[in-house]
Design a protein around this motif. Structure first.
Motif, mmCIF file in Angstrom:
data_model
loop_
_atom_site.group_PDB
_atom_site.id
_atom_site.type_symbol
_atom_site.label_atom_id
_atom_site.label_comp_id
_atom_site.label_asym_id
_atom_site.label_seq_id
_atom_site.Cartn_x
_atom_site.Cartn_y
_atom_site.Cartn_z
ATOM 1 N N THR A 1 25.584 -44.535 -103.193
ATOM 2 C CA THR A 1 24.712 -45.248 -102.261
ATOM 3 C C THR A 1 24.774 -44.609 -100.882
ATOM 4 N N PHE A 2 23.769 -44.953 -100.101
ATOM 5 C CA PHE A 2 23.656 -44.394 -98.748
ATOM 6 C C PHE A 2 24.835 -44.815 -97.875
ATOM 7 N N ASN A 3 25.257 -46.059 -97.953
ATOM 8 C CA ASN A 3 26.390 -46.547 -97.144
ATOM 9 C C ASN A 3 27.686 -45.819 -97.502
ATOM 10 N N ARG A 4 27.883 -45.537 -98.790
ATOM 11 C CA ARG A 4 29.079 -44.841 -99.219
ATOM 12 C C ARG A 4 29.093 -43.406 -98.672
ATOM 13 N N ARG A 5 27.965 -42.768 -98.640
ATOM 14 C CA ARG A 5 27.862 -41.413 -98.082
ATOM 15 C C ARG A 5 28.197 -41.408 -96.589
ATOM 16 N N ILE A 6 27.721 -42.405 -95.877
ATOM 17 C CA ILE A 6 28.008 -42.503 -94.442
ATOM 18 C C ILE A 6 29.509 -42.695 -94.224
ATOM 19 N N VAL A 7 30.141 -43.548 -94.989
ATOM 20 C CA VAL A 7 31.577 -43.798 -94.845
ATOM 21 C C VAL A 7 32.362 -42.529 -95.163
ATOM 22 N N ILE A 8 31.997 -41.834 -96.214
ATOM 23 C CA ILE A 8 32.699 -40.589 -96.558
ATOM 24 C C ILE A 8 32.499 -39.544 -95.471
ATOM 25 N N GLY A 9 31.302 -39.438 -94.915
ATOM 26 C CA GLY A 9 31.038 -38.497 -93.825
ATOM 27 C C GLY A 9 31.878 -38.791 -92.595
ATOM 28 N N ILE A 10 31.989 -40.062 -92.240
ATOM 29 C CA ILE A 10 32.796 -40.456 -91.076
ATOM 30 C C ILE A 10 34.277 -40.155 -91.329
#
Length: 150
Positions: free
Chosen positions: A2-11
Motif C-alpha cells: 500500500t501507499f502508506n506502507r511505502r511512505i513509512v519504509i521511505g521515511i
C-alpha cells in the motif's frame, strides 16, 4: 504494497541513512583526534574549529600570499600559529595550551610566545609545532589538541 506502507519504509530508510552519516562523522572525528590527524581547537569547553595537515598547508599558502612584500621565512608547509588562531577567529586570549599525541609534553603559550611558533605539516597527515626563534626546534612532533584559555 500500500501507499502508506511505502511512505513509512521511505521515511525509515531516510532516518537510517541520516543517522548513519552522523554516527560515521562522529567516529571519524574521534579516531582522527586520537591519532593527531584531526586536531580540535577548544575555547570555553566548545570546539570552535578542527585543523588537519591539509588546512595547515592551505593556511601557509594564504599567509605567504598575504606577505609577499614582506620577508617571511616560512617554508612551503609551514604557517605561523598566530595566523592559524586568527583564521579560527581567536584574537583575545590569555594563553594557549597545546598537547601532543601520546606522551608528548603539553605547552602553555602566552600571546608573546606565539609570535615565534609555527605549525609544519608532516608526511603522515599530522602536523608539528616548531619554535622558529630556536632554529626550527620541534616542540611537539604530532599536535593533538589546542585549548584556548581566556
Amino acid at each position: 504494497m500500500t501507499f502508506n506502507r511505502r511512505i513509512v519504509i521511505g521515511i525509515l530508510v531516510l532516518v537510517l541513512v541520516v543517522g548513519g552519516a552522523f554516527l560515521f562523522e562522529h567516529v571519524i572525528k574521534v579516531q582522527g583526534s586520537r591519532k593527531g590527524i584531526l586536531v580540535p581547537v577548544v575555547q570555553n569547553s566548545k570546539t570552535i574549529a578542527y585543523l588537519d595537515a591539509g588546512t595547515i598547508r592551505q593556511l601557509g599558502q594564504q599567509e605567504r600570499e598575504l606577505s609577499q612584500g614582506q620577508s617571511n621565512s616560512n617554508s612551503n608547509n609551514e604557517v605561523s600559529l598566530s595566523f592559524v588562531l586568527g583564521s579560527a577567529g581567536i584574537i583575545d586570549y590569555q594563553c594557549i595550551e597545546v598537547g601532543g599525541v601520546g606522551d608528548s609534553q603539553d605547552f602553555k603559550l602566552s600571546p608573546q610566545d606565539i609570535e615565534v611558533i609555527a605549525l609544519s605539516s608532516n608526511s603522515n597527515s599530522t602536523f608539528a609545532m616548531v619554535n622558529k626563534a630556536e632554529g626550527n626546534r620541534v616542540m611537539i612532533k604530532e599536535v593533538a589538541k589546542f585549548n584556548v584559555a581566556n
